[in-house]
Write a protein that holds these residues in place. Sequence first.
Motif, mmCIF file in Angstrom:
data_model
loop_
_atom_site.group_PDB
_atom_site.id
_atom_site.type_symbol
_atom_site.label_atom_id
_atom_site.label_comp_id
_atom_site.label_asym_id
_atom_site.label_seq_id
_atom_site.Cartn_x
_atom_site.Cartn_y
_atom_site.Cartn_z
ATOM 1 N N ASN A 328 0.822 -1.208 0.000
ATOM 2 C CA ASN A 328 0.000 0.000 0.000
ATOM 3 C C ASN A 328 0.858 1.260 0.000
ATOM 4 O O ASN A 328 0.537 2.248 -0.647
ATOM 5 N N TYR A 329 1.934 1.191 0.739
ATOM 6 C CA TYR A 329 2.834 2.344 0.778
ATOM 7 C C TYR A 329 3.425 2.616 -0.610
ATOM 8 O O TYR A 329 3.386 3.732 -1.116
ATOM 9 N N PHE A 330 3.943 1.557 -1.257
ATOM 10 C CA PHE A 330 4.544 1.761 -2.580
ATOM 11 C C PHE A 330 3.487 2.157 -3.613
ATOM 12 O O PHE A 330 3.761 2.963 -4.502
ATOM 13 N N VAL A 331 2.294 1.585 -3.509
ATOM 14 C CA VAL A 331 1.225 1.982 -4.426
ATOM 15 C C VAL A 331 1.000 3.490 -4.286
ATOM 16 O O VAL A 331 0.926 4.224 -5.266
ATOM 17 N N ILE A 342 -4.657 4.996 -8.387
ATOM 18 C CA ILE A 342 -4.740 3.560 -8.072
ATOM 19 C C ILE A 342 -4.827 3.369 -6.571
ATOM 20 O O ILE A 342 -4.051 3.942 -5.814
ATOM 21 N N LYS A 343 -5.785 2.561 -6.169
ATOM 22 C CA LYS A 343 -6.034 2.417 -4.727
ATOM 23 C C LYS A 343 -5.247 1.264 -4.107
ATOM 24 O O LYS A 343 -4.871 1.305 -2.951
ATOM 25 N N VAL A 369 5.613 -3.327 -7.775
ATOM 26 C CA VAL A 369 4.515 -2.365 -7.619
ATOM 27 C C VAL A 369 4.710 -1.174 -8.567
ATOM 28 O O VAL A 369 3.763 -0.735 -9.217
ATOM 29 N N GLU A 370 5.930 -0.713 -8.679
ATOM 30 C CA GLU A 370 6.151 0.449 -9.544
ATOM 31 C C GLU A 370 5.748 0.142 -10.985
ATOM 32 O O GLU A 370 5.009 0.889 -11.623
ATOM 33 N N GLN A 371 6.199 -1.027 -11.482
ATOM 34 C CA GLN A 371 5.848 -1.388 -12.858
ATOM 35 C C GLN A 371 4.353 -1.550 -13.040
ATOM 36 O O GLN A 371 3.783 -1.098 -14.020
ATOM 37 N N ALA A 372 3.728 -2.201 -12.053
ATOM 38 C CA ALA A 372 2.285 -2.431 -12.157
ATOM 39 C C ALA A 372 1.539 -1.097 -12.161
ATOM 40 O O ALA A 372 0.597 -0.907 -12.930
ATOM 41 N N VAL A 373 1.985 -0.182 -11.327
ATOM 42 C CA VAL A 373 1.310 1.122 -11.255
ATOM 43 C C VAL A 373 1.461 1.864 -12.585
ATOM 44 O O VAL A 373 0.502 2.418 -13.127
ATOM 45 N N LEU A 386 1.102 -8.059 -13.488
ATOM 46 C CA LEU A 386 2.190 -8.626 -12.685
ATOM 47 C C LEU A 386 3.082 -9.500 -13.563
ATOM 48 O O LEU A 386 2.612 -10.098 -14.529
ATOM 49 N N PRO A 387 4.366 -9.585 -13.235
ATOM 50 C CA PRO A 387 5.268 -10.406 -14.044
ATOM 51 C C PRO A 387 4.861 -11.880 -14.029
ATOM 52 O O PRO A 387 4.354 -12.377 -13.016
#
Length: 455
Positions: A328-331, A342-343, A369-373, A386-387
């Motif tokens: 959640n923090y990285f998101v 993005i929640k 998370v960074e890539q997904a965001v 996700l990979p």
Amino acid sequence: MGDDLKILIVNNDPTIRETLRDLLEPRGFHVRTAGDGIEALRCFDQAALDLVFTGLHMPRMGGMELLNRLKQRYPEVFVVLLTGNGTTELALKETSQAAFDYVLKPLDQKGLFALIDRVAEHKRFWKKSIYPHEDRRRTYRFENIIGKAPQMLDIFHRIQDVASADIPVLVTGESGTGKELVASAIHYTSTRKGGPYIKLNCASLPDGLIESELFGHEKGSFTTAVAQKKGRFELANGGTLFLDEIGEMPFQMQAKLLRVLDDGNFERVGGTKTLHSDVRIICATNKDIYQVVKERRIREDLFYRINAASIHLPPLRERGDDILLLTNYFVYVYAQKNNKNIKGLSKESYEIFMSYGWPGNVRELSNVVEQAVVFSKGSEITPDRLPEYMKKDFQPKKFVLHLYSRSLPLAESTLIRKVLDETNWNLKQAAKELEIARGTLYSKIKKYNIKRTSP
Ligand SMILES: Nc1ncnc2c1ncn2[C@@H]1O[C@H](COP(=O)(O)OP(=O)(O)OP(=O)(O)O)[C@@H](O)[C@H]1O
Ligand SMILES: [Mg+2]
């Protein structure tokens, strides 16, 4: 007491709600109550809460569903299951699906206050919320280290202890577990925090250069030494020197290092004058340090010198809900950075995250998370972002045993129950997986009164 803790009591029985309220309010806690899960979630829309006591069976939304929703949206909250006296058996069965932080009988006052103490203690380490405009969420962090798992709380304590002791510290743990964060937290909570914090990675330098990096050199001491240069020990005077990947320190340098650690004295390369520096050192390695010592790649005397105190960081996969807390923090961080709305994770992604092994630990989580965001379009991170390697071994119902309740019998019976279910009560197979004798398994089934639920 009090500590500003905000507590929510969720139960459809008003007597339980009011008994608990009467117990807690006079001690200064902020108490709210809700009759079921739906009301409870509404409370979260209004204010940040720290601790939730919930019953299991309630109209509209019960305790299990509430737990699942809270874990996904507010992993920072502690959730405690209140079992009625006879329903423990049922409660235990259900905890094998998802993990409550604690299980407690409502009238167990001693347990209740011990638990509140623990949460309050954790809260002492909170810095201001990292979510600036959103007071409904908090995060647990000490300096820049985010964590809620019991092992992390122990580490926060340990950092405080060693910070005030002014002795060398060795930080160990797999790659990406946060060793560098711990080193800087030690410096910035120590009395040396006003002094310099200097780093050197022992693995990134050719053997010949490391001495001049550590101790400096005089002009002309070797061909490229066109001017005098101060080394890290000199620069760190009055502060802290962080020696990363200490296991890679060339053997011939180790004697010199030992000397400066003993009395603070050293000479620059090509210099004759003895200099003195007052430095606290912190070393880190992601190797098994005992193996490194055994293989004689690090001198034993140096090892004892740098290992006056040690801090070991557990791998991410052993930190339970911290995976979600960090996610959640990285998101939040990457959504801000990339201007996305993005929640968090979708339900399927959440399950993948919790069962994945995270060999690269927090660093890997941050990258995923960074890539997904960056590539997500909707408001949730779905598995297609996700990979592939994360999804390869994923089996939707794979069991993750969270050991948050500190009860060994609870952990043991939960695991046994789960393995029995998965092996369809094939005792031979179950005993093999549990690595115990079949007779032992049989007596444990009787001891915990475990019953087969489906044919
Ligand atoms: N508990 C944590 N909370 C927030 N961020 C974290 C946490 N642990 C690690 N990180 C982040 O993950 C990344 C890796 O952490 P760090 O560099 O401290 O790991 P390391 O143990 O030194 O790894 P390596 O052995 O590979 O050098 C950093 O970006 C760091 O900020
Ligand atoms: Mg590092």
